[in-house]
Motif scaffolding. Structure first.
Motif, PDB file in Angstrom:
ATOM      1  N   LEU A   1      69.973  -8.738  32.610  1.00 15.37           N
ATOM      2  CA  LEU A   1      70.666  -9.327  31.087  1.00 15.37           C
ATOM      3  C   LEU A   1      71.830 -10.117  31.675  1.00 15.37           C
ATOM      4  CD1 LEU A   1      70.210  -6.526  28.403  1.00 15.37           C
ATOM      5  CD2 LEU A   1      68.995  -8.739  28.671  1.00 15.37           C
ATOM      6  N   ALA A   2      72.551  -9.563  32.359  1.00 14.35           N
ATOM      7  CA  ALA A   2      73.931 -10.286  32.658  1.00 14.35           C
ATOM      8  C   ALA A   2      73.655 -11.675  33.401  1.00 14.35           C
ATOM      9  CB  ALA A   2      74.789  -9.318  33.556  1.00 14.35           C
ATOM     10  N   CYS A   3      72.419 -11.596  34.051  1.00 12.47           N
ATOM     11  CA  CYS A   3      71.989 -12.638  35.185  1.00 12.47           C
ATOM     12  C   CYS A   3      71.582 -13.750  33.896  1.00 12.47           C
ATOM     13  CB  CYS A   3      70.915 -12.469  35.735  1.00 12.47           C
ATOM     14  SG  CYS A   3      70.094 -13.846  36.657  1.00 12.47           S
ATOM     15  N   LEU A   4      70.812 -13.326  32.935  1.00 14.61           N
ATOM     16  CA  LEU A   4      70.365 -14.182  31.880  1.00 14.61           C
ATOM     17  C   LEU A   4      71.433 -14.813  31.137  1.00 14.61           C
ATOM     18  CD1 LEU A   4      67.047 -12.632  30.881  1.00 14.61           C
ATOM     19  CD2 LEU A   4      67.443 -14.259  32.616  1.00 14.61           C
ATOM     20  N   ARG A   5      72.498 -14.013  30.872  1.00 17.85           N
ATOM     21  CA  ARG A   5      73.401 -14.279  29.918  1.00 17.85           C
ATOM     22  C   ARG A   5      74.366 -15.392  30.853  1.00 17.85           C
ATOM     23  NH1 ARG A   5      78.253 -11.845  29.650  1.00 17.85           N
ATOM     24  NH2 ARG A   5      79.723 -12.497  27.642  1.00 17.85           N
ATOM     25  N   ALA A   6      74.645 -15.282  32.025  1.00 16.57           N
ATOM     26  CA  ALA A   6      75.267 -16.359  32.924  1.00 16.57           C
ATOM     27  C   ALA A   6      74.464 -17.575  32.836  1.00 16.57           C
ATOM     28  CB  ALA A   6      75.465 -15.688  34.192  1.00 16.57           C
ATOM     29  N   THR A   7      73.228 -17.511  33.056  1.00 15.62           N
ATOM     30  CA  THR A   7      72.625 -18.851  33.019  1.00 15.62           C
ATOM     31  C   THR A   7      72.669 -19.455  31.900  1.00 15.62           C
ATOM     32  OG1 THR A   7      70.872 -17.398  34.136  1.00 15.62           O
ATOM     33  CG2 THR A   7      70.201 -19.763  33.688  1.00 15.62           C
ATOM     34  N   LEU A   8      72.639 -18.781  30.882  1.00 19.31           N
ATOM     35  CA  LEU A   8      72.671 -19.408  29.471  1.00 19.31           C
ATOM     36  C   LEU A   8      74.009 -20.360  29.141  1.00 19.31           C
ATOM     37  CD1 LEU A   8      71.007 -20.010  26.871  1.00 19.31           C
ATOM     38  CD2 LEU A   8      71.953 -17.890  25.815  1.00 19.31           C
ATOM     39  N   LEU A   9      75.089 -19.379  29.560  1.00 19.10           N
ATOM     40  CA  LEU A   9      76.421 -19.754  29.324  1.00 19.10           C
ATOM     41  C   LEU A   9      76.527 -21.078  30.519  1.00 19.10           C
ATOM     42  CD1 LEU A   9      78.560 -16.692  29.276  1.00 19.10           C
ATOM     43  CD2 LEU A   9      78.093 -18.487  27.413  1.00 19.10           C
TER      44      LEU A   9
ATOM     45  N   HIS B   1      64.359 -16.082  34.039  1.00 19.39           N
ATOM     46  CA  HIS B   1      65.520 -17.015  34.335  1.00 19.39           C
ATOM     47  C   HIS B   1      65.189 -18.486  34.019  1.00 19.39           C
ATOM     48  CE1 HIS B   1      68.828 -16.660  37.843  1.00 19.39           C
ATOM     49  NE2 HIS B   1      69.096 -17.524  36.926  1.00 19.39           N
TER      50      HIS B   1
ATOM     51  N   VAL C   1      65.126 -18.812  30.319  1.00 18.29           N
ATOM     52  CA  VAL C   1      66.519 -18.676  29.505  1.00 18.29           C
ATOM     53  C   VAL C   1      67.172 -20.161  29.936  1.00 18.29           C
ATOM     54  CG1 VAL C   1      68.814 -17.945  29.749  1.00 18.29           C
ATOM     55  CG2 VAL C   1      66.897 -16.606  29.375  1.00 18.29           C
TER      56      VAL C   1
END
Lengths: 250, 229
Positions: B9-17, B101, B104
């Motif tokens: 989840l953290a990784c996906l959030r970082a990708t989106l951001l 990944h 997202v």
């Protein structure tokens, strides 16, 4: 099974295996095609409605059917290439692409020249015609992608992926075209001919020319694949030996 | 929730951001597709002396075709800079599932390029004399359809990212595959203008979106692995 696949997948084995039955396939193809075309174009009785125009059926229907099935074959080969990394599968897929594009184009052109005298127009945005046009575009896309790469390996893999994406998409495109057509256009002119009502003098030559064109399809695919094998394996010893052993007709 | 899921989840959030931050730092990425959409649709009324009623009846088709082209042109940049600076290789090597990944990443790209198109489409509808009944189906249709177009176009982008000049090739690959979305999307507006029920067509657009969202990331992942070699 895997061993059999492995053996079939070896370019050398494919080349040697096809050398044996190529003359038979070529003979059968030209015999069937010859009988079908001479009978169909020269001797079959004219249709009571369309006169001599209906004779286009002997080319149009087999090429159209072939254009669809050869895409299925190309997709099966693409999957085999991606899953088992069979080099021959990709070479067959490349040949399928070339033959499929030509068959699709021939079906569209013969259809247009059949449409003019019978429907009164070369082109109509009918579901069948539209989906065939899009099939042609997809074929061209696969060929364009393949030719854009310098590296043979990347070209093969990329073309295989696009072919498989096309498989998922083609049925959707077909149904989209059917839906779109039924909204915008009245009853189709297609489908008013009942095959069983045709006399045997008309459908027997169609049978011959149909199988003849299927034979031609396989013949061209195999011949092109053999060329591709020789080209890609040109540094292999067996190809060198083969080329120097056979007399060169200059 | 397990540690692994949290990591994902953290990784996906970082990708989106990251996608959003890139868009903020280079506004051209957002503005150019939008400008293309506006200018290209404005060319149609200029190309002939069209009757206003005729213009209104072909407006759904014009808006959908130009939106499709705008999405396609904007997609060319999806993997380009990541490919050039090596980020893409890191992405492929990452222990997190590539599938999510990429999903997202495409979502982020759609938020900055596709969503603005949906927002500005009603304005263009006004310019093209789209009848009042057409606006709601146009907006909802684009909302369901443009993410599908982004996903399909991302496959083509992933296949051609390793090539030097891929613009026209991308069009040849992507446009035939985008036809179902175009047919159903423009069809929704057209059907609504004729006063017919549109729920079935919306369902079809939704089905296409679900199909693309579930299968396209697989094809994108396979294509990226081919391109990065």
């Amino acid at each position: 099974m895997m061993q059999w696949l492995y053996k079939l997948g070896s370019p050398r084995h494919f080349y040697e295996m096809t050398t044996g039955f190529l003359p038979w396939l070529a003979g059968a193809t030209f015999l069937l095609l010859g009988i079908g075309l001479v009978w169909g174009l020269g001797f079959a009785p004219p249709d009571y409605q369309m006169g001599d125009n209906f004779r286009i059926i002997y080319i149009h229907v087999p090429t159209a059917t072939g254009a669809i099935w050869i895409y299925a074959m190309m997709a099966a080969m693409a999957a085999m290439h991606l899953v088992w990394n069979l080099k021959v599968a990709d070479m067959v897929a490349k040949s399928c692409g070339i033959v499929g594009t030509s068959f699709c184009a021939i079906a569209l052109f013969t259809g247009a020249f059949w449409g003019k005298p019978t429907w009164g127009t070369y082109w109509i945005w009918d579901a069948k015609l539209t989906s065939f046009l899009i099939l042609l575009f997809v074929y061209i896309g696969v060929m364009a992608l393949r030719s854009a790469f310098d590296s043979e390996t990347s070209a093969s893999k990329a073309a295989s992926v696009l072919t498989l994406v096309g498989v998922v998409n083609l049925p959707i495109i077909y149904y989209a075209a059917v839906w779109w057509n039924t909204l915008h256009q009245g009853p189709s002119v297609l489908g008013d001919r009942d095959a069983s009502a045709n006399p045997p003098e008309i459908w027997i030559p169609a049978f011959f020319s149909g199988f003849g064109l299927i034979g031609l399809l396989f013949l061209i695919v195999i011949l092109h694949t053999r060329n591709e094998i020789l080209y890609r394996e040109r540094r292999a010893q067996w190809v060198q030996e083969l080329l120097t052993r056979e007399p060169i007709h200059a | 929730m397990t540690r692994q899921a949290l990591g994902l989840l953290a990784c996906l959030r970082a990708t989106l951001l990251r996608e959003l931050q890139i868009a903020v730092s280079s506004p051209g990425k957002v503005v150019n597709p939008l400008m293309f959409f506006v200018i290209a649709s404005a060319l149609f009324p200029l190309s002939g002396r069209l009757d206003l009623a005729v213009l209104g009846s072909i407006a759904p088709g014009i808006l959908w075709v130009t939106a499709l082209l705008a999405v396609m042109l904007s997609m060319e940049g999806l993997f380009r800079s990541d490919f050039d600076d090596g980020t893409l290789e890191q992405l492929l090597l990452s222990p997190q599932p590539l599938y999510f990944h990429l999903l997202v990443k495409v979502l982020g790209h759609w938020l900055v390029t596709g969503l603005p198109l949906v927002v500005i489409a009603p304005l263009l509808g006004l310019l093209l004399n789209l009848p009042a009944a057409g606006y709601q189906p146009l907006i909802l249709g684009l909302l369901l359809g443009t993410p599908t177009l982004s996903l399909v176009a991302a496959i083509g982008t992933a296949l051609t990212v390793g090539l030097a000049r891929s613009g026209l090739l991308l069009a040849v690959l992507i446009l035939p595959l985008s036809i179902p979305v175009l047919v159903f999307g423009a069809g929704v507006v057209d059907t609504a203008l004729n006063g017919l029920p549109v729920a079935g067509l919306f369902s079809l657009l939704g089905a296409l979106l679900l199909l693309a969202a579930s299968l396209a990331p697989l094809a994108i992942a396979a294509s990226l692995r081919i391109s990065v070699q």
